[in-house]
Scaffold this motif. Structure first.
Motif, short mmCIF file in Angstrom:
data_model
loop_
_atom_site.label_atom_id
_atom_site.label_comp_id
_atom_site.label_asym_id
_atom_site.label_seq_id
_atom_site.Cartn_x
_atom_site.Cartn_y
_atom_site.Cartn_z
N UNK A 10 0.80 -1.17 0.00
CA UNK A 10 0.01 -0.06 -0.01
C UNK A 10 1.02 1.36 -0.06
N UNK A 11 0.32 2.02 -0.90
CA UNK A 11 1.55 3.39 -0.87
C UNK A 11 0.67 4.63 -1.32
N UNK A 12 0.98 5.68 -0.70
CA UNK A 12 0.55 6.88 -0.93
C UNK A 12 1.06 7.91 -1.65
N UNK A 13 0.42 8.97 -1.96
CA UNK A 13 0.98 10.11 -2.88
C UNK A 13 2.17 10.73 -2.15
N UNK A 14 2.97 11.25 -2.83
CA UNK A 14 4.19 11.97 -2.22
C UNK A 14 4.74 13.30 -3.50
N UNK A 15 5.23 14.14 -2.84
CA UNK A 15 5.37 15.17 -3.80
C UNK A 15 7.10 14.85 -4.09
N UNK A 16 7.49 14.88 -5.45
CA UNK A 16 8.56 14.94 -5.94
C UNK A 16 9.14 15.98 -6.76
N UNK A 17 10.33 16.59 -6.35
CA UNK A 17 10.86 17.68 -7.16
C UNK A 17 9.80 19.04 -7.00
N UNK A 18 9.14 19.18 -6.05
CA UNK A 18 8.08 20.17 -5.89
C UNK A 18 7.14 20.27 -6.94
#
Length: 93
Positions: A10-18
């Motif tokens: 299970x994986x959630x959203x994350x921010x990459x390189x702003x």
């Protein structure tokens, strides 16, 4: 635990390189490679839990961490979190 387990990742959203937050699997590649190498069957499931990865075996969460703590890409051999997750799955009951 049997050598080959059914592992829900299970994986959630994350921010990459702003950029905007999205569900991405780039940081999961090493983890998935390590688990598949052991012969486990993997099922990926998106969740809304921000920046979170959970491994679930037999309905029990056996490992969790922040997704941005995992190494980007690669085969997971040099990532200590991938080894920790691998052991948690092997020790699951």
């Amino acid at each position: 635990m049997p050598m080959k387990a059914l592992v829900y990742v299970l994986y959630g959203p994350y921010r990459m390189c702003k950029l905007t937050a999205q569900h991405r699997t780039f940081r999961l590649e090493g983890l998935l490679t390590v688990l598949r190498k052991d012969g486990h069957e993997i099922i990926l499931q998106e969740t809304e839990d921000w920046n979170c990865v959970e491994l679930v075996v037999n309905g029990e969460t056996v490992f969790q961490c922040k997704i941005d703590e995992l190494d980007f890409g690669g085969d997971g051999k040099l990532d200590p979190l991938c080894e920790e997750a691998r052991k948690a799955v092997l020790d699951a009951y």
